[in-house]
Design an enzyme around this catalytic site. Structure first.
Site, PDB file in Angstrom:
ATOM      1  N   LYS A 142     -15.254   0.636   5.437  1.00 18.23           N
ATOM      2  CA  LYS A 142     -14.316   0.551   6.561  1.00 18.23           C
ATOM      3  C   LYS A 142     -14.956  -0.136   7.770  1.00 18.23           C
ATOM      4  CE  LYS A 142     -10.524   2.608   5.049  1.00 18.23           C
ATOM      5  NZ  LYS A 142      -9.220   1.905   4.947  1.00 18.23           N
ATOM      6  N   TYR A 200     -17.464  11.322   3.792  1.00 21.59           N
ATOM      7  CA  TYR A 200     -16.782  10.024   3.759  1.00 21.59           C
ATOM      8  C   TYR A 200     -17.617   8.998   2.990  1.00 21.59           C
ATOM      9  CZ  TYR A 200     -13.291   6.671   5.355  1.00 21.59           C
ATOM     10  OH  TYR A 200     -12.272   5.757   5.398  1.00 21.59           O
ATOM     11  N   VAL A 229      -3.939  -6.192  -5.966  1.00 18.72           N
ATOM     12  CA  VAL A 229      -4.655  -7.219  -5.210  1.00 18.72           C
ATOM     13  C   VAL A 229      -5.855  -7.794  -5.951  1.00 18.72           C
ATOM     14  CG1 VAL A 229      -3.895  -6.430  -2.945  1.00 18.72           C
ATOM     15  CG2 VAL A 229      -6.001  -5.475  -3.949  1.00 18.72           C
ATOM     16  N   SER A 287       2.050   8.183   2.398  1.00 19.24           N
ATOM     17  CA  SER A 287       1.274   6.980   2.677  1.00 19.24           C
ATOM     18  C   SER A 287       1.441   6.527   4.122  1.00 19.24           C
ATOM     19  CB  SER A 287       1.716   5.832   1.756  1.00 19.24           C
ATOM     20  OG  SER A 287       1.516   6.146   0.401  1.00 19.24           O
ATOM     21  N   ALA A 308      -4.844   8.580  -1.138  1.00 23.43           N
ATOM     22  CA  ALA A 308      -6.176   7.982  -1.115  1.00 23.43           C
ATOM     23  C   ALA A 308      -7.205   8.980  -0.585  1.00 23.43           C
ATOM     24  CB  ALA A 308      -6.169   6.719  -0.260  1.00 23.43           C
ATOM     25  N   ALA A 357      -3.094  13.815   4.974  1.00 23.96           N
ATOM     26  CA  ALA A 357      -3.209  14.149   3.552  1.00 23.96           C
ATOM     27  C   ALA A 357      -2.522  13.100   2.686  1.00 23.96           C
ATOM     28  CB  ALA A 357      -2.629  15.529   3.280  1.00 23.96           C
ATOM     29  N   THR A 358      -3.095  11.906   2.650  1.00 20.50           N
ATOM     30  CA  THR A 358      -2.579  10.842   1.804  1.00 20.50           C
ATOM     31  C   THR A 358      -3.192  10.939   0.411  1.00 20.50           C
ATOM     32  OG1 THR A 358      -4.342   9.309   2.417  1.00 20.50           O
ATOM     33  CG2 THR A 358      -2.368   9.336   3.807  1.00 20.50           C
ATOM     34  N   GLY A 408       0.774  -1.231   0.000  1.00 24.36           N
ATOM     35  CA  GLY A 408       0.000   0.000   0.000  1.00 24.36           C
ATOM     36  C   GLY A 408       0.808   1.286   0.000  1.00 24.36           C
TER      37      GLY A 408
END
Length: 256
Positions: free
Chosen positions: A164, A157, A67, A21, A197, A194-195, A15
């Site tokens: 999740k 979200y 994946v 990340s 994704a 602040a990734t 990931g």
């Protein structure tokens, strides 16, 4: 060797996309404690961004792993088996939803988008855990990344909230199933960082600002903060912790 020394602990980290990340912060912290790493990248487009980080971290294996492609997943674990003969930890830090479904209302989400988000963000943990199980001959630790949107409704979200929530439930069931083999399974619920994704969420900057203002510690979160917990959870000192979702969010989850 102390209970928190990771010397010769061998693990797979899936990931890492860039320096922002959560998986990268985890890899850094684990490497600092002596852990040995195998790192994957999504595809040829992602490789130039991930390879310098893998080199910096002294990764012993650097392999492609989408994946959704069983052949690539199989190849990763074959290489680990041949190179190390076993595995001590696995970090799953993957989340994805089609942008239209992610930014729209949950009620408007498409069936295909929901299934794709669930497959990549949640069921992939089960697939990786199944491959890791026989390699964790002396027990091990499996970690995944979650967010408070799994527990409560968080503005914007949207689709990822139920996904999740399913991931956190999967953690509890995997902990139950793998516990007899001394394999621990936990989730880290990180505050907003602040990734890449997270950049797909609408008004994500406002979400970060709100979290920083309302968290008791009242300060920004970094990937290093998440990495510190990850390093602890893969160490022997966390031997009796499993089935948990542990928060690293400055205490934001404790506020009403």
């Amino acid at each position: 060797m102390t209970r928190f020394d990771l010397s010769n602990k061998k693990g797979l980290i899936v990931g890492i996309a860039n320096e922002q990340s959560l998986a990268y912060g985890s890899a850094q912290a684990i490497r600092e404690q002596g852990g040995r790493l195998a790192i994957t990248y999504l595809n040829d487009k992602a490789r130039p961004h991930v390879e310098p980080l893998a080199n910096e971290l002294g990764s012993e294996l650097f392999l492609p792993c989408n994946v959704t492609r069983p052949d690539e997943v199989d190849a990763v674990f074959t290489q680990i088996r041949e190179h190390w003969g076993g595995l001590d930890f696995l970090i799953h830090s993957i989340a994805y939803a089609p942008l239209a479904d992610l930014q729209g209302r949950l009620i408007d989400s498409s069936r295909d988008g929901f299934l794709e988000a669930m497959d990549i963000s949640c069921h992939s943990l089960m697939r990786l855990a199944k491959q890791a199980e026989p390699l964790m001959k002396d027990g091990g630790s499996i970690l995944t990344m979650s967010y408070i949107g799994a527990e409560r409704a968080v503005a914007n979200y949207n689709l990822m909230g139920p996904v999740k929530a399913a991931l956190e439930s999967a953690v509890r069931y995997l902990a139950h199933e793998l516990g007899p083999r001394d394999i621990r399974v936990n989730a880290i619920s990180a505050g907003p960082v602040a990734t890449r994704a997270a950049s797909g969420l609408a008004d994500f900057e406002k979400l970060i600002e709100r979290a920083n203002q309302h968290a008791p510690l009242n300060r920004p979160l970094s990937v290093a903060d998440v990495g510190s917990l990850a390093a602890f959870l893969v160490a022997d000192g966390a031997y009796s912790i499993t089935g948990e979702t542990l928060h690293v969010d400055g205490g934001y989850h404790a506020r009403d």
